[in-house]
Design a protein around this motif. Structure first.
Motif, PDB file in Angstrom:
ATOM      1  N   PHE A   1       0.733  -1.235  -0.099  1.00  0.00           N
ATOM      2  CA  PHE A   1       0.138   0.027  -0.114  1.00  0.00           C
ATOM      3  C   PHE A   1       0.693   1.704  -0.085  1.00  0.00           C
ATOM      4  O   PHE A   1       2.184   0.922   0.796  1.00  0.00           O
ATOM      5  CB  PHE A   1      -0.850  -0.110   1.263  1.00  0.00           C
ATOM      6  N   PRO A   2       0.665   2.242  -0.428  1.00  0.00           N
ATOM      7  CA  PRO A   2       1.316   3.171  -0.684  1.00  0.00           C
ATOM      8  C   PRO A   2       1.502   3.375   0.629  1.00  0.00           C
ATOM      9  O   PRO A   2       1.129   3.697   2.041  1.00  0.00           O
ATOM     10  CB  PRO A   2       0.522   4.581  -0.960  1.00  0.00           C
ATOM     11  N   ALA A   3       2.977   4.651   1.252  1.00  0.00           N
ATOM     12  CA  ALA A   3       3.118   4.671   2.565  1.00  0.00           C
ATOM     13  C   ALA A   3       2.417   5.383   3.371  1.00  0.00           C
ATOM     14  O   ALA A   3       1.946   5.776   4.847  1.00  0.00           O
ATOM     15  CB  ALA A   3       5.139   5.040   2.706  1.00  0.00           C
ATOM     16  N   PHE A   4       1.664   6.523   2.552  1.00  0.00           N
ATOM     17  CA  PHE A   4       1.609   8.147   3.247  1.00  0.00           C
ATOM     18  C   PHE A   4       0.291   7.769   3.329  1.00  0.00           C
ATOM     19  O   PHE A   4      -0.272   8.830   4.687  1.00  0.00           O
ATOM     20  CB  PHE A   4       1.630   9.322   1.894  1.00  0.00           C
ATOM     21  N   CYS A   5      -0.513   6.757   3.787  1.00  0.00           N
ATOM     22  CA  CYS A   5      -1.955   6.711   3.911  1.00  0.00           C
ATOM     23  C   CYS A   5      -2.394   5.343   4.895  1.00  0.00           C
ATOM     24  O   CYS A   5      -3.591   5.087   4.439  1.00  0.00           O
ATOM     25  CB  CYS A   5      -3.135   6.948   2.572  1.00  0.00           C
ATOM     26  N   THR A   6      -1.135   5.133   5.358  1.00  0.00           N
ATOM     27  CA  THR A   6      -1.556   3.786   5.994  1.00  0.00           C
ATOM     28  C   THR A   6      -0.564   4.400   7.625  1.00  0.00           C
ATOM     29  O   THR A   6      -0.056   4.699   7.313  1.00  0.00           O
ATOM     30  CB  THR A   6      -0.413   2.433   5.567  1.00  0.00           C
TER      31      THR A   6
ATOM     32  N   ASP B   1      10.308  13.724   1.505  1.00  0.00           N
ATOM     33  CA  ASP B   1       9.997  14.673   0.357  1.00  0.00           C
ATOM     34  C   ASP B   1      10.305  13.732  -0.871  1.00  0.00           C
ATOM     35  O   ASP B   1       9.206  13.729  -1.280  1.00  0.00           O
ATOM     36  CB  ASP B   1      10.821  15.793   0.241  1.00  0.00           C
ATOM     37  N   ARG B   2      11.619  12.604  -0.807  1.00  0.00           N
ATOM     38  CA  ARG B   2      11.972  11.929  -2.075  1.00  0.00           C
ATOM     39  C   ARG B   2      10.605  11.243  -1.806  1.00  0.00           C
ATOM     40  O   ARG B   2      10.132  10.458  -3.194  1.00  0.00           O
ATOM     41  CB  ARG B   2      12.530  11.351  -1.488  1.00  0.00           C
ATOM     42  N   LEU B   3       9.945  10.077  -1.282  1.00  0.00           N
ATOM     43  CA  LEU B   3       9.095   9.246  -0.824  1.00  0.00           C
ATOM     44  C   LEU B   3       7.364   9.726  -1.466  1.00  0.00           C
ATOM     45  O   LEU B   3       7.205   8.793  -2.263  1.00  0.00           O
ATOM     46  CB  LEU B   3       9.182   8.684   0.157  1.00  0.00           C
ATOM     47  N   LEU B   4       7.117  11.216  -1.663  1.00  0.00           N
ATOM     48  CA  LEU B   4       6.453  10.985  -0.930  1.00  0.00           C
ATOM     49  C   LEU B   4       6.380  11.989  -3.158  1.00  0.00           C
ATOM     50  O   LEU B   4       4.968  11.781  -3.807  1.00  0.00           O
ATOM     51  CB  LEU B   4       5.422  12.648  -0.681  1.00  0.00           C
ATOM     52  N   ASP B   5       7.447  12.594  -3.699  1.00  0.00           N
ATOM     53  CA  ASP B   5       7.382  12.653  -4.803  1.00  0.00           C
ATOM     54  C   ASP B   5       7.515  10.879  -5.790  1.00  0.00           C
ATOM     55  O   ASP B   5       6.992  11.136  -6.510  1.00  0.00           O
ATOM     56  CB  ASP B   5       8.972  13.481  -4.805  1.00  0.00           C
TER      57      ASP B   5
ATOM     58  N   GLY C   1       1.598   7.985 -10.039  1.00  0.00           N
ATOM     59  CA  GLY C   1       0.325   8.416  -9.470  1.00  0.00           C
ATOM     60  C   GLY C   1      -0.410   7.804  -9.084  1.00  0.00           C
ATOM     61  O   GLY C   1      -1.811   7.549  -8.580  1.00  0.00           O
ATOM     62  N   GLN C   2       0.181   7.827  -7.267  1.00  0.00           N
ATOM     63  CA  GLN C   2      -0.934   7.001  -5.654  1.00  0.00           C
ATOM     64  C   GLN C   2      -0.855   8.257  -5.423  1.00  0.00           C
ATOM     65  O   GLN C   2      -1.204   8.110  -3.867  1.00  0.00           O
ATOM     66  CB  GLN C   2       0.403   5.931  -5.224  1.00  0.00           C
ATOM     67  N   PHE C   3      -0.737   9.431  -4.892  1.00  0.00           N
ATOM     68  CA  PHE C   3      -0.655  10.406  -4.277  1.00  0.00           C
ATOM     69  C   PHE C   3      -1.824  11.252  -4.601  1.00  0.00           C
ATOM     70  O   PHE C   3      -2.063  11.930  -4.775  1.00  0.00           O
ATOM     71  CB  PHE C   3       0.505  11.304  -4.400  1.00  0.00           C
ATOM     72  N   THR C   4      -3.426  10.257  -4.411  1.00  0.00           N
ATOM     73  CA  THR C   4      -4.628  10.556  -4.072  1.00  0.00           C
ATOM     74  C   THR C   4      -5.274   9.798  -3.364  1.00  0.00           C
ATOM     75  O   THR C   4      -4.507   9.570  -2.518  1.00  0.00           O
ATOM     76  CB  THR C   4      -4.766   9.689  -5.698  1.00  0.00           C
ATOM     77  N   LYS C   5      -6.453  10.276  -3.424  1.00  0.00           N
ATOM     78  CA  LYS C   5      -7.372  10.449  -2.220  1.00  0.00           C
ATOM     79  C   LYS C   5      -7.732   9.084  -2.769  1.00  0.00           C
ATOM     80  O   LYS C   5      -8.848   8.789  -3.459  1.00  0.00           O
ATOM     81  CB  LYS C   5      -8.231  10.981  -2.181  1.00  0.00           C
ATOM     82  N   HIS C   6      -7.594   7.524  -1.750  1.00  0.00           N
ATOM     83  CA  HIS C   6      -8.190   6.474  -2.620  1.00  0.00           C
ATOM     84  C   HIS C   6      -9.326   6.358  -0.935  1.00  0.00           C
ATOM     85  O   HIS C   6     -10.237   5.493  -1.634  1.00  0.00           O
ATOM     86  CB  HIS C   6      -7.077   5.801  -1.225  1.00  0.00           C
TER      87      HIS C   6
ATOM     88  N   THR D   1      -8.762   9.851   3.055  1.00  0.00           N
ATOM     89  CA  THR D   1      -6.793  10.574   2.456  1.00  0.00           C
ATOM     90  C   THR D   1      -6.661  11.613   2.842  1.00  0.00           C
ATOM     91  O   THR D   1      -7.646  12.608   2.381  1.00  0.00           O
ATOM     92  CB  THR D   1      -6.662   9.583   0.696  1.00  0.00           C
ATOM     93  N   VAL D   2      -5.571  11.673   2.965  1.00  0.00           N
ATOM     94  CA  VAL D   2      -4.951  12.802   3.448  1.00  0.00           C
ATOM     95  C   VAL D   2      -4.328  13.431   2.230  1.00  0.00           C
ATOM     96  O   VAL D   2      -2.967  12.988   2.424  1.00  0.00           O
ATOM     97  CB  VAL D   2      -4.280  13.533   4.486  1.00  0.00           C
ATOM     98  N   THR D   3      -3.678  14.062   1.489  1.00  0.00           N
ATOM     99  CA  THR D   3      -3.446  14.817   0.265  1.00  0.00           C
ATOM    100  C   THR D   3      -2.327  15.969   0.929  1.00  0.00           C
ATOM    101  O   THR D   3      -1.986  15.818  -0.122  1.00  0.00           O
ATOM    102  CB  THR D   3      -4.122  14.255  -0.964  1.00  0.00           C
ATOM    103  N   ASP D   4      -2.777  16.096   1.338  1.00  0.00           N
ATOM    104  CA  ASP D   4      -2.123  17.574   1.489  1.00  0.00           C
ATOM    105  C   ASP D   4      -0.867  17.864   2.681  1.00  0.00           C
ATOM    106  O   ASP D   4      -0.685  17.540   3.173  1.00  0.00           O
ATOM    107  CB  ASP D   4      -3.644  18.628   2.795  1.00  0.00           C
ATOM    108  N   LEU D   5       0.386  18.069   1.579  1.00  0.00           N
ATOM    109  CA  LEU D   5       1.022  17.766   2.173  1.00  0.00           C
ATOM    110  C   LEU D   5       1.892  18.540   4.028  1.00  0.00           C
ATOM    111  O   LEU D   5       2.533  18.065   5.050  1.00  0.00           O
ATOM    112  CB  LEU D   5       2.802  18.047   1.748  1.00  0.00           C
ATOM    113  N   SER D   6       1.015  19.460   4.028  1.00  0.00           N
ATOM    114  CA  SER D   6       1.715  20.259   5.882  1.00  0.00           C
ATOM    115  C   SER D   6       0.889  19.376   6.685  1.00  0.00           C
ATOM    116  O   SER D   6       1.077  19.409   7.185  1.00  0.00           O
ATOM    117  CB  SER D   6       0.868  21.795   5.145  1.00  0.00           C
ATOM    118  N   VAL D   7      -0.324  19.043   6.092  1.00  0.00           N
ATOM    119  CA  VAL D   7      -0.785  18.460   7.240  1.00  0.00           C
ATOM    120  C   VAL D   7      -0.052  17.193   7.416  1.00  0.00           C
ATOM    121  O   VAL D   7      -0.188  16.667   8.785  1.00  0.00           O
ATOM    122  CB  VAL D   7      -2.564  17.954   6.401  1.00  0.00           C
ATOM    123  N   ILE D   8      -0.200  16.689   6.369  1.00  0.00           N
ATOM    124  CA  ILE D   8       1.134  14.599   6.413  1.00  0.00           C
ATOM    125  C   ILE D   8       1.637  15.608   7.473  1.00  0.00           C
ATOM    126  O   ILE D   8       1.670  14.721   8.289  1.00  0.00           O
ATOM    127  CB  ILE D   8       1.237  14.203   5.010  1.00  0.00           C
TER     128      ILE D   8
END
Length: 258
Positions: A134-139, A155-159, A165-170, A174-181
């Protein structure tokens, strides 16, 4: 001499075929040829070689699918790392106490990959397999590890996630705002655990804690997860001491002194 000049293109094509087969149940020569833009003769020769070496098998419909050889190789790699063997007794303990699904995962590029898990025996459960990514940013597992990485590495991982194409709202959560993450990661560093509030799978909540090695580097994470109707805020509050303590004990066995 750069790396691209050293690429063996036939090996690259074989790896592409293996990766494609890993995403489907089975595919034929013509389907793979169209999908990858390779000649049928080339695809057939590569598949024949892979079959003779035990990496793929031919089905009754004369299509091709992966067998378990790559899984066996991956298991040997994981076992050499030692994390799974070290962590498994703690997963068993967590599963016995919580009665929910417990997981062990590592980071692989921008994804978390499950390398061990014990499934809940409850009728309503998650039902994932070892090897699932699964994408790391949303688990919870991914956030627990990201929180203890350098800002540049995050930053590299989020890029990478964005490029894939996985940095989306699943899900709606799902939080996709970088500042909130990044605010989430700060909180996770302070409290020592992360929460997944239906960020990737609807109806699934969980919490996770990071595992460190002797150098202080985050190496993996463990989690407890289950249906949101069971994993309430009160349940999370009751589980997190066990999850944190288990992660700490595994880290100590890996040589971490923190």
């Amino acid at each position: 001499m750069n790396d691209s000049s050293m690429v063996v293109h036939s090996v690259e094509k074989a790896l592409t075929i293996l990766e494609t087969l890993s995403r489907v149940e089975e595919m034929g020569v013509s389907e793979l040829s169209r999908e990858l833009g390779l000649g049928k003769a080339t695809v057939y020769r590569i598949l024949t070689t892979l079959r003779l070496h035990g990496y793929v098998e031919q089905t009754a419909s004369e299509k091709y699918k992966l067998n378990f050889k790559l899984f066996e190789i991956g298991n040997r790699v994981v076992n050499k790392i030692g994390i799974r063997k070290t962590a498994h007794p703690y997963l068993e303990q967590m599963a016995a106490v919580t009665k929910e699904t417990v997981n062990l995962a590592v980071l692989d590029n921008y994804t978390v990959m499950y390398i061990d898990r014990i499934e809940s025996r409850e009728p309503l459960r998650i039902g994932l397999d070892v090897g699932t990514r699964f994408p790391a940013f949303c688990t919870a597992l991914g956030l627990a590890m990201l929180a203890f990485m350098s800002p540049a590495a995050v930053d590299r991982l989020l890029d990478q996630t964005l490029q894939a194409g996985q940095f989306t709202k699943h899900t709606p959560n799902t939080v996709t705002d970088l500042s909130v993450i990044k605010q989430q990661l700060t909180i996770i560093r302070e409290q020592g655990y992360s929460i997944d509030d239906e960020y990737y799978l609807p109806g699934i909540r969980g919490l996770a804690a990071p595992i460190f090695d002797h150098s202080g580097k985050v190496r993996a994470a463990i989690s407890v997860a289950g249906p949101a109707i069971r994993i309430t805020d009160e349940v999370i509050a009751s589980f997190f001491p066990l999850v944190k303590e288990s992660a700490r004990n595994i880290s100590m066995l890996l040589g971490h002194s923190g």
